[in-house]
Design an enzyme around this catalytic site. Structure first.
Site, PDB file in Angstrom:
ATOM      1  N   GLU A  85     125.514 -77.188  43.185  1.00  0.00           N
ATOM      2  CA  GLU A  85     126.477 -76.361  43.529  1.00  0.00           C
ATOM      3  C   GLU A  85     126.755 -75.551  44.868  1.00  0.00           C
ATOM      4  OE1 GLU A  85     128.566 -76.117  41.087  1.00  0.00           O
ATOM      5  OE2 GLU A  85     127.467 -77.113  39.358  1.00  0.00           O
ATOM      6  N   ARG A  95     134.736 -70.925  27.356  1.00  0.00           N
ATOM      7  CA  ARG A  95     135.763 -71.475  26.525  1.00  0.00           C
ATOM      8  C   ARG A  95     134.993 -71.679  25.195  1.00  0.00           C
ATOM      9  NH1 ARG A  95     133.216 -76.305  26.620  1.00  0.00           N
ATOM     10  NH2 ARG A  95     131.983 -76.679  28.128  1.00  0.00           N
ATOM     11  N   CYS A 148     126.066 -70.225  33.460  1.00  0.00           N
ATOM     12  CA  CYS A 148     125.708 -70.717  34.586  1.00  0.00           C
ATOM     13  C   CYS A 148     126.071 -70.023  35.862  1.00  0.00           C
ATOM     14  CB  CYS A 148     125.447 -72.095  34.584  1.00  0.00           C
ATOM     15  SG  CYS A 148     124.445 -73.122  33.592  1.00  0.00           S
ATOM     16  N   HIS A 174     122.920 -78.211  38.429  1.00  0.00           N
ATOM     17  CA  HIS A 174     123.453 -78.631  37.235  1.00  0.00           C
ATOM     18  C   HIS A 174     122.756 -79.850  37.178  1.00  0.00           C
ATOM     19  CE1 HIS A 174     126.672 -75.609  36.313  1.00  0.00           C
ATOM     20  NE2 HIS A 174     126.200 -75.912  35.204  1.00  0.00           N
TER      21      HIS A 174
HETATM   22  N1  PCA Z   1     124.747 -74.799  30.943  1.00  0.00           N
HETATM   23  C1  PCA Z   1     126.135 -73.740  30.939  1.00  0.00           C
HETATM   24  C2  PCA Z   1     125.078 -72.454  30.494  1.00  0.00           C
HETATM   25  C3  PCA Z   1     123.665 -72.738  30.408  1.00  0.00           C
HETATM   26  C4  PCA Z   1     123.557 -74.392  30.702  1.00  0.00           C
HETATM   27  O1  PCA Z   1     122.615 -74.751  30.577  1.00  0.00           O
HETATM   28  C5  PCA Z   1     126.762 -73.657  31.884  1.00  0.00           C
HETATM   29  O2  PCA Z   1     127.121 -74.718  32.537  1.00  0.00           O
HETATM   30  O3  PCA Z   1     127.404 -72.365  32.040  1.00  0.00           O
END
Ligand code: PCA
Length: 221
Positions: A85, A95, A148, A174
């Site tokens: 990110e 959502r 996140c 991610h």
């Molecule tokens: N993914 C979610 C929240 C926790 C996770 O592992 C997100 O992308 O916000």
């Protein structure tokens, strides 16, 4: 005795959410707990998938452990490969409900806080290095507006407003679904745990050793 966690890397994952039984970020971070990467010890912790609680737990960990770097991991189901990110934004807009049923809509994370914070991880070096190793990886321009991004923004806000927190780098990565999560979702991308662990090990090493410094959202080599 010296504080043996001084200079550690804090690696966080999230508990499963949205009806899933597992979360790759939890599996990967636990697999790397206690590992030594580039001479630095990894301390892994799991965060609740709950808006305010997750950032409170993370900030407490940063204050207690005084890590050298913080890398937060989360699941991004449906994405292909590892996505690093670039930026955290000052908004919660869920959502789906978090694990306590919370569902903030269009709420700032920090009232009057800046619109966004750049990751201070060497994001381009990480992606380049992962690709060299044959891993599908890319820079992502949005961590979403769920828990996140909330945790990522809260981390960067804490780091930039507390002069006592002296982190070499901090950011968010991610991870894609694990193969067992896509059994009921034919055609969706996934990556085996072994490969995810190897990729995260590698990206931590790059984060600790890269000369790249992250300036204004771009990379200065
Ligand atoms: N993914 C979610 C929240 C926790 C996770 O592992 C997100 O992308 O916000």
């Amino acid at each position: 005795m010296m504080n043996q966690d001084r200079g550690c890397v804090l690696l966080t994952g999230f508990e499963p959410f949205g009806g899933e039984a597992i979360n790759p970020s939890d599996e990967v971070s636990r697999a790397l707990d206690g590992a030594i990467i580039a001479g630095t010890r990894i301390v892994a912790r799991v965060l609740p998938c709950v808006f305010r609680d997750a950032s409170t737990v993370l900030v407490d960990l940063v204050e207690t452990l005084r890590p050298r770097a913080v890398i937060c991991l989360g699941q991004a189901g449906g994405r292909n490969g590892i996505t690093v990110e670039r930026v955290a934004i000052n908004i919660d807009d869920a959502r789906l409900p978090d694990n306590r049923g919370g569902r903030p809509i269009d709420e700032p994370i920090v009232t009057d806080g800046p619109v966004g914070y750049w990751s201070t991880l060497p994001i381009k070096a990480i992606v380049e290095d992962l690709r060299k190793a044959g891993v599908v990886a890319s820079v992502s321009q949005t961590a979403g507006t769920f828990v996140c991004n909330h945790v990522f923004y809260s981390l960067m806000h804490h780091v930039s407003t507390r002069p006592s927190v002296n982190l070499a780098s901090a950011g968010f990565v991610h991870l894609p679904w694990l193969p067992e999560q896509v059994r009921t979702r034919p055609g969706e991308p996934s990556l085996p745990l072994f490969d995810q662990v190897a990729a995260v090990r590698r990206l931590i090493e790059t984060a600790l050793t890269s000369e790249e410094r992250h300036i204004e959202g771009g990379a200065e080599q």
